[in-house]
Design an enzyme around this catalytic site. Sequence first.
Site, PDB file in Angstrom:
ATOM      1  N   VAL A 500       8.535  84.770  16.475  1.00 37.77           N
ATOM      2  CA  VAL A 500       7.573  84.207  17.426  1.00 37.77           C
ATOM      3  C   VAL A 500       7.136  85.262  18.444  1.00 37.77           C
ATOM      4  CG1 VAL A 500       8.412  81.850  17.178  1.00 37.77           C
ATOM      5  CG2 VAL A 500       9.426  83.310  18.934  1.00 37.77           C
ATOM      6  N   ASP A 501       7.710  86.477  18.338  1.00 37.11           N
ATOM      7  CA  ASP A 501       7.301  87.557  19.251  1.00 37.11           C
ATOM      8  C   ASP A 501       6.438  88.560  18.476  1.00 37.11           C
ATOM      9  OD1 ASP A 501       9.092  88.816  17.612  1.00 37.11           O
ATOM     10  OD2 ASP A 501      10.618  89.158  19.148  1.00 37.11           O
ATOM     11  N   ASP A 502       6.161  89.694  19.104  1.00 34.71           N
ATOM     12  CA  ASP A 502       5.293  90.683  18.460  1.00 34.71           C
ATOM     13  C   ASP A 502       6.089  91.602  17.546  1.00 34.71           C
ATOM     14  OD1 ASP A 502       2.996  89.719  19.647  1.00 34.71           O
ATOM     15  OD2 ASP A 502       3.333  90.867  21.478  1.00 34.71           O
TER      16      ASP A 502
END
Length: 631
Positions: A500-502
Amino acid sequence: MYKRSVEDPAGFWADIASEFYWKEKWGQRVCSENLDVRKGNVKIEWFKGGITNICYNCLDRNIEAGLGDKVAIYWEANDPGVDGTLTYSQLLQQVCQLANYLKDIGVKKGDAVIIYLPMLMELPIAMLACARIGAVHSVVFAGFSSDSLAQRIMDCKPKVVITSNAVKRGPKAIHLKDIVDAALDESAKSGISVDVCLTYENQSAMTRENTKWQDGRDIWWQDVVPKYPTKCEVEWVDAEDPLFLLYTSGSTGKPKGVLHTTGGYMVHTATTFKYAFDYKPSDVYWCTADCGWITGHSYVMYGPMLNGASVVVFEGAPTYPDSGRSWDIVDKYKVTIFYTAPTLVRSLMRDGNEYVTRYSRKSLRVLGSVGEPINPSAWRWFFNVVGDSRCPISDTWWQTETGGFMITPLPGAWPQKPGSATFPFFGVQPVIVDEKGVEIEGECSGYLCIKSSWPGAFRTLYGDHERYETTYFKPFPGYYFTGDGCSRDKDGYHWLTGRVDDVINVSGHRIGTAEVESALVSHSQCAEAAVVGVEHEVKGQGIYAFVTLVEGVPYSEELRKSLVLAVRKQIGAFAAPDKIHWAPGLPKTRSGKIMRRILRKIASRQLDELGDTSTLADPGVVDQLIALADC
């Protein structure tokens, strides 16, 4: 067992830990922890005060139990027909020789050693030798560039770098020593110099005459190590003493040095290996991972050897000389447990069934999947074609940070659903929370967190405990935040939905978008870059880069290639963008934040799902990007 593991974790894990050798037993408490940043510093300790050594438990303990003549490693070279074996006794002797050499050149307990080796037998030997004398190994995947290697050298300041002059991957030789030389030059400019570069001569790839050499610093492994005694005293360490560092990508550009300690990691990897693969002493086990990744640490090396298993170590590429190589190896060594990544499954699936069916594979008993969620169609192919519809698949979810399996099927214990990691392992309590950190019950989807610690948990990020707390414990106080999305179905099965992060998961390798962006922007003709992940039929996710050029520079195919090369040079070939999309401008909010949501939709051609673009500083940019999509 699961019920007891969550109701009485101390008793459950103490019973399992007591099956290992401890010079001294741990103190009053099996575990002490604080995962809640609101209550002070995050701290996790297991078996504190217990004195042990993981190398002793992998080797000496098994030999004393009568396994000295059992094969520990079946080594298969890149070129078919070249192979080797080491029994547990032979492996111990070679580990002791290297350990004695390292001690002789001044490596002491707590010192760091960088290992930049391909999948030769010398790689596990080097890891175990470090562990035997209490040195902290940091294995760097031998596909990383010199810049990436230099970053890791500068961070942990090793006493020695262990490498090989070259390796063959398929028909191609890769000159590893040249990469190490460049990294050592780079780190020396920043004041970090390494006195010894121990180099293994890998004759099939390159002779010593053709190897560049720096007298005084560079030493041939074969010239010194075999002269040392085959017995080496064990350095006994506390359960909470560091065992190894392993760098992993984060959402910022700087890799994170994940630190694992000895006792809890030992107990967790051994136990997960034993149960998740239904291990039996007669098994021959093959995990296709490289030891440069956590899977290689936990499930090529430590987990299997703590159980006295026979392990296949493969130097080459799984599609060389053709796509049947994996099954050729399975038949050759009568492999019973085969553990690999969905990327390999998808690429073999694409090459066609005939490469699989021409081999027997009758020995296979359990299959495993690691590194990313496996899509149901690949799962079914793996199950039906590779496993002849008779081998359960352990679809394991875990991370570099967790040390070992967290959510995984136990073979034969419950019905499987293609693509689901199923249920938590002993002692693991996964929860799904919403944006506010509130636990959601029943059928749902949200953010995957873990409540309370487990023995294999990492203890800190090397030299940066604050980043450890900020990244993993501040997003949802009281929990370890995995960074992954997850849904749970009505039967309680877990389905991982990715980062869900980069961070992009390419072939099971975590790559931070910021790392790739900074490599692109280092190119003199690139003004700005934004990187997103897109679906890729083989790699799971591919890297899609939007690049804004310096004013007046024209678009060209040469420039596109040059930008990809910049990334390969700075990070490594596995991080090279699959697509460079020319971008006269990027969609930004009025505050200057790049709207990656829009870029992801453009990259995956979901143009009817762009959503509201009226909040952009310049909504016209979106039309320009769509127009340039196929340029």
